[in-house]
Design an enzyme around this catalytic site. Structure first.
Site, mmCIF file in Angstrom:
data_model
loop_
_atom_site.group_PDB
_atom_site.id
_atom_site.type_symbol
_atom_site.label_atom_id
_atom_site.label_comp_id
_atom_site.label_asym_id
_atom_site.label_seq_id
_atom_site.Cartn_x
_atom_site.Cartn_y
_atom_site.Cartn_z
ATOM 1 N N SER A 93 -4.281 4.159 -1.703
ATOM 2 C CA SER A 93 -4.154 4.098 -0.237
ATOM 3 C C SER A 93 -2.789 4.497 0.299
ATOM 4 O O SER A 93 -2.618 4.573 1.521
ATOM 5 C CB SER A 93 -4.492 2.690 0.245
ATOM 6 O OG SER A 93 -5.871 2.440 0.122
ATOM 7 N N LYS A 96 -2.818 7.185 2.795
ATOM 8 C CA LYS A 96 -3.127 6.904 4.203
ATOM 9 C C LYS A 96 -1.918 7.141 5.105
ATOM 10 O O LYS A 96 -2.068 7.225 6.335
ATOM 11 C CB LYS A 96 -3.621 5.474 4.374
ATOM 12 C CG LYS A 96 -5.012 5.196 3.822
ATOM 13 C CD LYS A 96 -5.461 3.797 4.210
ATOM 14 C CE LYS A 96 -6.892 3.500 3.801
ATOM 15 N NZ LYS A 96 -7.004 3.034 2.410
ATOM 16 N N SER A 153 -5.067 -1.793 5.243
ATOM 17 C CA SER A 153 -5.461 -0.643 4.433
ATOM 18 C C SER A 153 -6.965 -0.395 4.494
ATOM 19 O O SER A 153 -7.617 -0.120 3.477
ATOM 20 C CB SER A 153 -5.014 -0.835 2.976
ATOM 21 O OG SER A 153 -5.029 0.385 2.283
#
Length: 335
Positions: A93, A96, A153
């Site tokens: 993640s 991101k 997240s």
């Protein structure tokens, strides 16, 4: 006439006595020189020891238990530590951060607004991993999704954002990689989807971008975080939040950054940035902290467990801030 006996003459010193006195004086002088030499030697040894300790503290970093890692100064970009920093690895993640950047740029340019409603597709609602727990057909504001993306997240938020901004995740990925090239990330970093999940986890979704897996280098991750901080400093107002209320669900999403104040791995000065985990990536963390006018950015990738990504980050941060403190004190003393 006065008697000579009243004023006796001193007997002249004998040659032997004179030699003894001269020898004594010379011996004392030699001893004094030896004493000064010993003192100078001790002082020199002390200075050398201090110099060795200074160099050790300044240049010898702690051992970092991770597949790759880097530490940079946020203002200058100067690298303070690097280990396998150019090795492309799955970032989970942490990727991101690029999704965050595209949202911020879209809002800043006026193409999108924080209060606009974003519809939830089947793909967004059913994507695996951490999330808000959305259902198909629900609507959230872009700001809500953006905050959930950062604080918790949320994978469902990442997909909903990608589809809303670009029409599909496939087209959104093209924008991600174009932006990576624009800001100077290396060609070793390749974005494959909006969430950072492995392609295998998305194979059942025809709408998903599943052309390979996302890989990033620790150096590129640090550069991306630095770009975000420099171009969008207000982002820290979101990354420093520990909880995000979601009225539609009557829940509160908790931060994944356990180095924020009040969290189990609380670290003085930490106010972000982005965690990541998948089986293939291990536990990853891009972090930032500010102390004494210095902001540092660290990245650890492929650590062994959830706690280790924070303990290794602490080592890097401690090393970096101590190094900056030593240099500041030295410059103050010299100038």
């Amino acid at each position: 006439m006065e008697s000579i006996a009243k004023h006796p003459r001193q007997a002249p010193s004998s040659p032997e006595l004179s030699r003894q006195q001269t020898g004594t004086i010379r011996h004392k002088r030699i001893q004094r020189r030896k004493g000064r030499a010993r003192l100078s030697l001790l002082l020199l040894l002390f200075v050398v020891i201090l110099l060795v300790v200074f160099i050790a503290r300044l240049y010898i970093p702690p051992p970092i238990k991770a597949s790759s890692a880097i530490l940079i100064h946020a203002d200058t970009g100067r690298v303070l530590y690097a280990m396998h920093a150019d090795l492309p690895l799955p970032p989970a993640s942490m990727s991101k951060m690029m999704t965050e950047l595209l949202v911020l740029d879209a809002v800043q340019s006026g193409q999108h607004a924080w209060d606009e409603n974003v519809p939830v597709s089947r793909y967004a609602a059913e994507v695996p991993g951490s999330g808000i727990g959305m259902h198909e057909g629900e609507r959230y504001t872009l700001k809500q999704l953006f905050q959930a993306l950062i604080i918790h997240s949320a994978n469902d938020a990442a997909v909903a954002i990608a589809e809303h901004l670009s029409g599909s995740e496939v087209r959104f990925v093209e924008t991600m990689n174009g932006k990576a090239e624009e800001i100077g990330l290396s060609d070793r970093t390749v974005f494959a989807n909006a969430s950072g999940l492995p392609a295998a986890d998305l194979a059942s979704f025809t709408e998903a971008a599943t052309e390979g897996d996302t890989v990033m280098t620790a150096r590129d991750s640090a550069m991306l975080a630095r770009w975000l901080l420099n171009k969008h400093p207000d982002l820290l107002e979101v990354t420093s939040q520990r909880n995000l209320p979601v009225p539609q669900k009557k829940i509160s999403l908790h931060t994944t950054n356990l180095m924020l104040p009040g969290e189990p791995h609380s670290y003085e000065g930490n106010d972000g940035f982005k965690t990541g985990y998948t089986r293939s990536a291990g536990y990853c963390f891009t972090g930032t902290a500010s102390r004494g006018g210095n902001r540092l950015i660290s990245v650890v990738m492929g650590t062994g467990d959830a706690d280790q990504r924070f303990t290794e980050t602490r080592k890097l941060m401690d090393y970096g801030f101590e190094r900056q403190g030593i240099l500041s004190n030295l410059l103050s003393a010299l100038f």
